[in-house]
Enzyme design. Structure first.
Site, PDB file in Angstrom:
ATOM      1  N   ASP A   9      -4.404  -7.045 -11.960  1.00  0.00           N
ATOM      2  CA  ASP A   9      -3.845  -6.044 -11.274  1.00  0.00           C
ATOM      3  C   ASP A   9      -2.486  -5.817 -11.646  1.00  0.00           C
ATOM      4  OD1 ASP A   9      -3.605  -3.833  -9.523  1.00  0.00           O
ATOM      5  OD2 ASP A   9      -2.746  -5.241  -8.062  1.00  0.00           O
ATOM      6  N   LEU A  10      -2.094  -4.556 -11.607  1.00  0.00           N
ATOM      7  CA  LEU A  10      -0.649  -4.438 -12.215  1.00  0.00           C
ATOM      8  C   LEU A  10       0.513  -4.296 -11.127  1.00  0.00           C
ATOM      9  CD1 LEU A  10       1.084  -3.200 -14.652  1.00  0.00           C
ATOM     10  CD2 LEU A  10       0.583  -0.876 -13.861  1.00  0.00           C
ATOM     11  N   ASP A  11       0.479  -3.307 -10.185  1.00  0.00           N
ATOM     12  CA  ASP A  11       1.612  -3.576  -9.185  1.00  0.00           C
ATOM     13  C   ASP A  11       1.450  -4.539  -8.205  1.00  0.00           C
ATOM     14  OD1 ASP A  11       2.230  -1.057 -10.256  1.00  0.00           O
ATOM     15  OD2 ASP A  11       1.143   0.107  -8.739  1.00  0.00           O
ATOM     16  N   THR A  17       6.378  -2.853  -8.800  1.00  0.00           N
ATOM     17  CA  THR A  17       6.622  -1.400  -8.635  1.00  0.00           C
ATOM     18  C   THR A  17       6.459  -0.963  -7.323  1.00  0.00           C
ATOM     19  OG1 THR A  17       4.392  -1.076  -9.430  1.00  0.00           O
ATOM     20  CG2 THR A  17       6.083  -0.954 -11.060  1.00  0.00           C
ATOM     21  N   LYS A  45      -0.859  -0.642  -0.865  1.00  0.00           N
ATOM     22  CA  LYS A  45      -1.082  -1.366  -1.896  1.00  0.00           C
ATOM     23  C   LYS A  45      -2.425  -1.271  -2.431  1.00  0.00           C
ATOM     24  CE  LYS A  45       2.314  -5.259  -1.745  1.00  0.00           C
ATOM     25  NZ  LYS A  45       2.542  -6.734  -1.464  1.00  0.00           N
ATOM     26  N   SER A 114      -6.457  -1.825 -12.644  1.00  0.00           N
ATOM     27  CA  SER A 114      -5.274  -1.182 -11.739  1.00  0.00           C
ATOM     28  C   SER A 114      -5.712   0.405 -11.377  1.00  0.00           C
ATOM     29  CB  SER A 114      -3.979  -1.261 -12.512  1.00  0.00           C
ATOM     30  OG  SER A 114      -3.145  -0.454 -11.811  1.00  0.00           O
ATOM     31  N   ALA A 115      -5.366   0.667  -9.929  1.00  0.00           N
ATOM     32  CA  ALA A 115      -5.429   1.740  -9.543  1.00  0.00           C
ATOM     33  C   ALA A 115      -4.499   2.733 -10.033  1.00  0.00           C
ATOM     34  CB  ALA A 115      -5.336   1.866  -8.090  1.00  0.00           C
ATOM     35  N   LYS A 145     -10.440   0.511  -5.043  1.00  0.00           N
ATOM     36  CA  LYS A 145     -10.660  -0.886  -4.430  1.00  0.00           C
ATOM     37  C   LYS A 145     -10.795  -0.565  -2.791  1.00  0.00           C
ATOM     38  CE  LYS A 145      -7.804  -2.832  -8.029  1.00  0.00           C
ATOM     39  NZ  LYS A 145      -6.577  -3.142  -8.540  1.00  0.00           N
ATOM     40  N   GLU A 169      -4.957 -10.734  -8.106  1.00  0.00           N
ATOM     41  CA  GLU A 169      -4.639  -9.433  -7.002  1.00  0.00           C
ATOM     42  C   GLU A 169      -3.648  -9.959  -5.958  1.00  0.00           C
ATOM     43  OE1 GLU A 169      -4.949  -6.595  -6.013  1.00  0.00           O
ATOM     44  OE2 GLU A 169      -6.291  -5.752  -7.359  1.00  0.00           O
ATOM     45  N   ASP A 170      -2.974  -8.621  -5.607  1.00  0.00           N
ATOM     46  CA  ASP A 170      -2.094  -9.146  -4.348  1.00  0.00           C
ATOM     47  C   ASP A 170      -2.438  -8.278  -3.059  1.00  0.00           C
ATOM     48  OD1 ASP A 170      -1.111  -6.551  -5.657  1.00  0.00           O
ATOM     49  OD2 ASP A 170       0.603  -6.540  -4.244  1.00  0.00           O
TER      50      ASP A 170
END
Length: 219
Positions: A9-11, A17, A45, A114-115, A145, A169-170
């Site tokens: 995942d990104l953020d 971010t 998130k 990522s979303a 997600k 994932e966070d």
């Protein structure tokens, strides 16, 4: 040789971010008289921009036309993008780069799931886009997600079976998506929040090479 795909995942996983999203949503919330706290921001998130706005408006019990919603969505993104202009490699979360480097040294696939609709510019600005064999972001999927679409597409792009995919994932929704896809789920964050993950680490500094090696060698 065992071949796995590591999906990030990104953020909140590669870069933090979330603070920029928070500031951008706050700029929308304040004129509407909505109290928008960091705790509220946790609910956004891993959630799409459209759904995030619905949650925000729900906090203030605000009804709006589609025209108003579209205007706020545009404004939020413009504000967010203005923060991204100054991003560089220093924005990478601690320990991420060594993990990417180790996975790549083991000739494994690396993908983004990522979303975010701004994933590519963020990866470019942080100078890590070259690590990724596949990028699936909010521009490529229609389901957010916990629907596993974003992860399934990443695996499909590289012709990998779901059981050979490992997801970092966070968010709770992201962990649920990975579990639904029958992928190995690794939570980055707090145990009490991400308890549905198969493995949980506070951050990438706690993930050692032996752990990654074990994931690669697992049949």
């Amino acid at each position: 040789m065992n071949k796995k795909i590591f999906i990030f995942d990104l953020d909140g996983v590669i870069v933090d971010t979330a603070k920029y999203h928070y500031l951008a949503w706050q700029k929308i919330a304040m004129p509407l008289g909505i109290e928008f706290t960091l705790e509220h921001n946790e609910q956004l998130k891993g959630v799409s921009r459209v759904r995030s706005l619905e949650i925000l408006l729900g906090l203030g019990n605000i009804e709006a036309t589609q025209e108003q919603k579209d205007k706020w969505l545009f404004e939020k993104n413009e504000t967010y993008l203005s923060y991204l202009v100054t991003m560089d490699a220093s924005e990478l979360l601690p320990g991420v780069l060594p993990v990417l480097e180790f996975i790549k040294s083991k000739v494994q696939f690396i993908a983004l799931g990522s979303a975010s609709k701004n994933a590519r510019p963020i990866l470019e600005k942080t100078k890590i886009i070259g690590f990724f064999d596949a990028i699936v972001d909010g521009n490529d999927v229609s389901n957010a997600k916990p629907d596993p679409e974003v992860f399934l597409r990443a695996a499909q792009l590289l012709n990998m079976k779901n059981e050979n995919a490992i997801v970092f994932e966070d968010s709770v929704a992201g962990i649920q998506a990975a579990n639904l896809a029958k992928m190995t789920s690794i939570g980055i964050g707090e145990k009490d929040v991400l308890h549905e993950a198969q493995f949980i680490f506070p951050g990438f500094l706690e993930i050692n090479q032996d752990f990654i090696e074990a994931l690669i060698n697992k049949n």
